[in-house]
Design a protein around this motif. Structure first.
Motif, mmCIF file in Angstrom:
data_model
loop_
_atom_site.group_PDB
_atom_site.id
_atom_site.type_symbol
_atom_site.label_atom_id
_atom_site.label_comp_id
_atom_site.label_asym_id
_atom_site.label_seq_id
_atom_site.Cartn_x
_atom_site.Cartn_y
_atom_site.Cartn_z
ATOM 1 N N VAL A 216 0.831 -1.204 0.000
ATOM 2 C CA VAL A 216 0.000 0.000 0.000
ATOM 3 C C VAL A 216 0.867 1.256 0.000
ATOM 4 N N ALA A 217 1.923 1.259 0.776
ATOM 5 C CA ALA A 217 2.782 2.444 0.875
ATOM 6 C C ALA A 217 3.436 2.770 -0.471
ATOM 7 N N THR A 218 4.026 1.766 -1.117
ATOM 8 C CA THR A 218 4.675 2.018 -2.406
ATOM 9 C C THR A 218 3.663 2.431 -3.473
ATOM 10 N N THR A 219 2.476 1.843 -3.419
ATOM 11 C CA THR A 219 1.440 2.190 -4.395
ATOM 12 C C THR A 219 1.001 3.633 -4.228
ATOM 13 N N MET A 220 0.735 4.044 -3.004
ATOM 14 C CA MET A 220 0.253 5.402 -2.758
ATOM 15 C C MET A 220 1.330 6.444 -3.059
ATOM 16 N N ILE A 221 2.573 6.138 -2.722
ATOM 17 C CA ILE A 221 3.671 7.065 -3.042
ATOM 18 C C ILE A 221 3.801 7.220 -4.552
ATOM 19 N N ASN A 222 3.720 6.110 -5.269
ATOM 20 C CA ASN A 222 3.813 6.161 -6.727
ATOM 21 C C ASN A 222 2.682 6.992 -7.326
ATOM 22 N N HIS A 223 1.469 6.746 -6.877
ATOM 23 C CA HIS A 223 0.326 7.471 -7.432
ATOM 24 C C HIS A 223 0.413 8.965 -7.145
ATOM 25 N N THR A 224 0.873 9.299 -5.954
ATOM 26 C CA THR A 224 1.015 10.721 -5.598
ATOM 27 C C THR A 224 2.053 11.401 -6.498
ATOM 28 N N LEU A 225 3.178 10.740 -6.692
ATOM 29 C CA LEU A 225 4.235 11.314 -7.530
ATOM 30 C C LEU A 225 3.778 11.448 -8.981
ATOM 31 N N VAL A 226 3.093 10.434 -9.497
ATOM 32 C CA VAL A 226 2.615 10.494 -10.885
ATOM 33 C C VAL A 226 1.609 11.626 -11.042
ATOM 34 N N GLY A 227 0.739 11.815 -10.052
ATOM 35 C CA GLY A 227 -0.237 12.904 -10.107
ATOM 36 C C GLY A 227 0.415 14.272 -10.087
ATOM 37 N N LEU A 228 1.432 14.421 -9.224
ATOM 38 C CA LEU A 228 2.130 15.696 -9.138
ATOM 39 C C LEU A 228 2.904 15.992 -10.423
ATOM 40 N N VAL A 229 3.516 14.984 -10.987
ATOM 41 C CA VAL A 229 4.250 15.164 -12.243
ATOM 42 C C VAL A 229 3.285 15.563 -13.360
ATOM 43 N N ALA A 230 2.125 14.964 -13.380
ATOM 44 C CA ALA A 230 1.128 15.291 -14.408
ATOM 45 C C ALA A 230 0.678 16.745 -14.280
ATOM 46 N N MET A 231 0.483 17.205 -13.029
ATOM 47 C CA MET A 231 0.082 18.594 -12.832
ATOM 48 C C MET A 231 1.207 19.547 -13.228
ATOM 49 N N PHE A 232 2.443 19.168 -12.976
ATOM 50 C CA PHE A 232 3.570 20.002 -13.373
ATOM 51 C C PHE A 232 3.669 20.078 -14.904
ATOM 52 N N GLN A 233 3.443 18.958 -15.571
ATOM 53 C CA GLN A 233 3.456 18.957 -17.036
ATOM 54 C C GLN A 233 2.327 19.827 -17.595
ATOM 55 N N LEU A 234 1.182 19.786 -16.920
ATOM 56 C CA LEU A 234 0.067 20.638 -17.341
ATOM 57 C C LEU A 234 0.408 22.108 -17.143
ATOM 58 N N LEU A 235 1.121 22.413 -16.065
ATOM 59 C CA LEU A 235 1.562 23.789 -15.812
ATOM 60 C C LEU A 235 2.502 24.266 -16.921
ATOM 61 N N GLN A 236 3.398 23.425 -17.372
ATOM 62 C CA GLN A 236 4.309 23.782 -18.449
ATOM 63 C C GLN A 236 3.558 24.024 -19.757
ATOM 64 N N ILE A 237 2.558 23.184 -20.024
ATOM 65 C CA ILE A 237 1.762 23.362 -21.240
ATOM 66 C C ILE A 237 1.026 24.696 -21.208
ATOM 67 N N ASN A 238 0.622 25.132 -20.007
ATOM 68 C CA ASN A 238 -0.086 26.417 -19.841
ATOM 69 C C ASN A 238 0.883 27.575 -19.656
ATOM 70 N N ASN A 239 2.153 27.349 -19.978
ATOM 71 C CA ASN A 239 3.178 28.402 -19.904
ATOM 72 C C ASN A 239 3.277 29.022 -18.514
ATOM 73 N N GLY A 240 3.133 28.196 -17.509
ATOM 74 C CA GLY A 240 3.296 28.655 -16.131
ATOM 75 C C GLY A 240 2.083 29.332 -15.545
ATOM 76 N N ALA A 241 0.958 29.355 -16.246
ATOM 77 C CA ALA A 241 -0.256 29.987 -15.724
ATOM 78 C C ALA A 241 -0.867 29.083 -14.660
ATOM 79 N N ILE A 242 -0.915 29.614 -13.414
ATOM 80 C CA ILE A 242 -1.359 28.797 -12.284
ATOM 81 C C ILE A 242 -2.876 28.599 -12.286
ATOM 82 N N ALA A 243 -3.636 29.670 -12.539
ATOM 83 C CA ALA A 243 -5.098 29.589 -12.440
ATOM 84 C C ALA A 243 -5.698 28.535 -13.369
ATOM 85 N N PRO A 244 -5.391 28.592 -14.674
ATOM 86 C CA PRO A 244 -5.970 27.559 -15.547
ATOM 87 C C PRO A 244 -5.478 26.148 -15.218
#
Length: 362
Positions: A126-154
């Motif tokens: 459970v611990a490794t699964t939850m850590i992995n999912h959290t990291l993948v989610g955060l990376v996805a949000m960071f990639q979305l931030l880059q696509i939006n040229n750093g715009a936080i609101a959208p």
């Protein structure tokens, strides 16, 4: 000759004649099985119980093969053993299934080898699964931030929309999963066997889930919704589609958490505490009353266990009855709900899929 002497002599002659005749008959009947060599006769003496006031013994002249043939072996049939969750045709709650629902809040482990005590390997999974999912989610949000040229609101807006839609679809997914493992398969089913046995056994001892710790309760769901699944989807989506990765990461996390939400629905308010009770009241997690409707035989509705928001629509539309009818047409396999309620089967085969929601009202 006196009667006391003549009668036993006559009896001996009759028995000898009968035995020889019977031996000859048996020799004809079993010519394919008895050796052609002459049979050796022997005399067996038994106390005569039919005579009183005499010490004479009755003699019986028999051949060994005749004696073997006339032996009667009484086979005592053992009572049928209760079916196990590993047996084909196992249906929880049916007579002979071995699962009889106890009255009251009784905790009872049904699956062989299972325990309510949290094990180290469960914590690791459970611990490794939850850590992995959290990291993948955060990376996805960071990639979305880059696509939006750093715009936080959208970025935050799109992330919130993705998380909400994933939570909503996860409720539907939990219903489909719950319906499938409740109605099909058993403990021997590949990959999903342990999960199927746990869900089906839960109906006979629903309070057992409240005795489980978090990792002990959810680790089985880390198999279908764990690291390999999320990694594969993220790899296919690639960095140019971070919302896909975020959606399925949240979806898989909610499916794992659905079993914990499920546990909360079996706990009292005092045990849950104010925070969990608040989540249930606002509809984020499945509530006690909503899930309680599922625990009425034949367990044919209210399958969604993330929030339960999809239950009314699915049951009113007859979604699961339609799926059961399709499965039956394809392979002839009946759902466990049909086996528990033949009337439900008859209605489904007539195309009457919708459930009467009034039946659930107290």
């Amino acid at each position: 000759m006196k009667l006391t002497t003549a009668y036993p002599t006559l009896l001996l002659s009759l028995q000898t004649t009968y035995s020889v005749a019977f031996s000859s008959f048996q020799g004809v009947r079993y010519t394919n099985h008895v050796s052609r060599t002459p049979s050796k006769l022997h005399m067996r003496m038994e106390p005569s119980s039919s005579m009183s006031g005499t010490s004479l013994k009755a003699a019986t002249l028999m051949a060994p093969e005749v004696e073997e043939a006339v032996e009667v072996k009484i086979k005592v049939e053992e009572p049928p053993q209760p079916k196990s969750f590993l047996d084909d045709g196992f249906v929880f709650g049916l007579e002979g299934s071995g699962l009889v629902r106890p009255k009251g809040k009784v905790a009872q482990v049904v699956v062989e080898g299972d325990t309510t005590e949290t094990q180290p390997f469960q914590v690791a999974i459970v611990a490794t699964t939850m850590i992995n999912h959290t990291l993948v989610g955060l990376v996805a949000m960071f990639q979305l931030l880059q696509i939006n040229n750093g715009a936080i609101a959208p970025t935050l807006g799109l992330s919130a929309f993705t998380i909400f839609s994933s939570w909503l679809i996860a409720d539907l997914g939990s219903g489909v999963l719950h319906w499938s493992v409740d109605n099909y398969g058993n403990g021997k089913t590949p990959v999903m066997g342990n999960l199927i046995a746990a869900f089906q056994g839960h109906h006979s001892a629903p309070w057992t889930i409240t005795e489980r710790g978090f990792c002990n309760n959810v680790y089985k769901l880390c198999t279908p919704f764990g690291i390999p699944t999320v990694a594969a989807i993220s790899l296919l989506a690639g960095p140019s589609h971070p919302m896909v990765s975020l959606f399925f990461t949240v979806f898989c996390t909610m499916e794992i958490m659905s079993q914990e939400f499920h546990k909360w629905s079996h706990m009292t308010k005092a045990t849950c505490g104010p925070l969990i009770t608040k989540l249930q009241n606002v509809g984020v997690a499945i509530g006690r009353q909503t899930h309680g409707l599922h625990h009425v035989a034949p367990y044919e509705g209210n399958y969604c266990i993330v929030s339960g928001v999809c239950n009314t629509l699915l049951d009113k539309s007859g979604f699961f009855r339609m799926l059961e009818h399709i499965v039956y047409k394809i392979n002839g396999v009946e759902s466990n709900s049909w086996k528990l309620d033949p009337k439900l089967k008859a209605k489904t085969l007539r195309g009457e899929y919708a459930l009467n929601l009034n039946d659930y009202k107290s």
